[in-house]
Design an enzyme around this catalytic site. Structure first.
Site, PDB file in Angstrom:
ATOM      1  N   HIS A 127      49.962  82.442 -35.009  1.00 38.57           N
ATOM      2  CA  HIS A 127      49.023  81.362 -35.325  1.00 38.57           C
ATOM      3  C   HIS A 127      47.648  81.969 -35.619  1.00 38.57           C
ATOM      4  O   HIS A 127      47.177  82.822 -34.870  1.00 38.57           O
ATOM      5  CB  HIS A 127      48.937  80.398 -34.139  1.00 38.57           C
ATOM      6  N   ILE A 133      57.888  71.461 -37.593  1.00 42.85           N
ATOM      7  CA  ILE A 133      57.876  71.583 -36.132  1.00 42.85           C
ATOM      8  C   ILE A 133      59.295  71.364 -35.616  1.00 42.85           C
ATOM      9  O   ILE A 133      59.866  70.281 -35.782  1.00 42.85           O
ATOM     10  CB  ILE A 133      56.896  70.565 -35.514  1.00 42.85           C
ATOM     11  N   LEU A 134      59.848  72.416 -35.020  1.00 35.97           N
ATOM     12  CA  LEU A 134      61.241  72.356 -34.572  1.00 35.97           C
ATOM     13  C   LEU A 134      61.370  71.471 -33.328  1.00 35.97           C
ATOM     14  O   LEU A 134      60.428  71.362 -32.530  1.00 35.97           O
ATOM     15  CB  LEU A 134      61.741  73.776 -34.279  1.00 35.97           C
TER      16      LEU A 134
HETATM   17  C1  GRF Z   1      49.433  82.903 -41.597  1.00 34.40           C
HETATM   18  O1  GRF Z   1      48.043  82.832 -41.511  1.00 34.40           O
HETATM   19  C2  GRF Z   1      50.070  82.437 -40.322  1.00 34.40           C
HETATM   20  O2  GRF Z   1      49.338  82.776 -39.193  1.00 34.40           O
HETATM   21  C3  GRF Z   1      50.073  80.955 -40.506  1.00 34.40           C
HETATM   22  O3  GRF Z   1      50.383  80.760 -41.868  1.00 34.40           O
HETATM   23  C4  GRF Z   1      49.982  81.909 -42.610  1.00 34.40           C
HETATM   24  C5  GRF Z   1      51.202  82.407 -43.319  1.00 34.40           C
HETATM   25  O4  GRF Z   1      50.906  83.452 -44.193  1.00 34.40           O
HETATM   26  N1  GRF Z   1      50.943  80.309 -39.565  1.00 34.40           N
HETATM   27  P1  GRF Z   1      52.078  84.286 -44.874  1.00 34.40           P
HETATM   28  O5  GRF Z   1      53.009  83.255 -45.521  1.00 34.40           O
HETATM   29  O6  GRF Z   1      52.762  85.079 -43.839  1.00 34.40           O
HETATM   30  O7  GRF Z   1      51.404  85.130 -45.913  1.00 34.40           O
END
Ligand code: GRF
Length: 192
Positions: free
Chosen positions: A114, A97-98
């Site tokens: 997300h 978390i930045l």
């Molecule tokens: C994705 O579901 C994203 O929404 C969440 O973490 C996951 C990352 O997947 N924040 P990837 O590394 O892009 O395959």
């Protein structure tokens, strides 16, 4: 400047921590003519992130900052972004978390994806929470990053049905597919 098209694009960094499927997808998107961004840098907080292989595959600079000393890592990143003229930040599965100080320096120029229908299920384990609550729909959201976790203004959202056969893993797979459509669409929406 984009090497293939010769068009001037916004220099962008993608932050990752894991598999990097969104990273790969954004890199591919960045190479099409209508993309307003080029991916010039990949940052990870761990050298174990599988997604780092896409840096080698697509010949993109990569850097690892372990965030053990948070302030120091952020400081070094800011110096690097300035030096490399990076103007836009995509978070894609980045698990740190930045700080407010960092985020404020890139006002409305940091976005995140997300895996839930925000404002529902901020934080982790979104899919099991949706299933446990017997929700009819799951989905994903691209939003601006603010100092408050998963709470910045929404850019785009897409939903998918949860069936009785779904478990967290199958749902994650379905949502990830949507994510790969949504992230480029959100970038186009705000930068075109
Ligand atoms: C994705 O579901 C994203 O929404 C969440 O973490 C996951 C990352 O997947 N924040 P990837 O590394 O892009 O395959």
């Amino acid at each position: 400047m984009d090497k293939l098209t010769g068009l001037k694009k916004i220099k962008t960094v993608v932050f990752i921590s894991g598999t990097g499927s969104n990273l790969k997808n954004i890199i591919k998107f960045s190479k099409i003519k209508k993309s307003p961004i080029s991916i010039d840098l990949i940052i990870s907080n761990t050298n174990k992130a599988k997604g780092l292989r896409f840096a080698d595959q697509f010949n993109i600079k990569k850097k690892i900052f372990n965030f053990k000393n948070f302030r120091n890592s952020e400081k070094k990143i800011l110096i690097l972004l300035k030096k490399d003229k990076i103007k836009f930040i995509c978070l894609a599965g980045f698990m740190k978390i930045l700080s407010k100080n960092f985020i404020n320096k890139f006002d409305e120029k940091i976005i995140n994806i997300h895996p839930s229908l925000l404002p529902k299920y901020k934080g982790l384990n979104t899919h099991s929470r949706a299933i446990n609550n017997k929700d009819k729909f799951a989905g994903c959201t691209v939003h601006y990053v603010t100092a408050k976790l998963d709470s910045g203004k929404m850019i785009l959202q897409k939903k998918v049905k949860i069936t009785t056969r779904d478990n967290p893993a199958s749902l994650a797979k379905k949502v990830l597919k949507l994510e790969h459509k949504l992230y480029p669409a959100a970038i186009l929406k705000i930068l075109n």
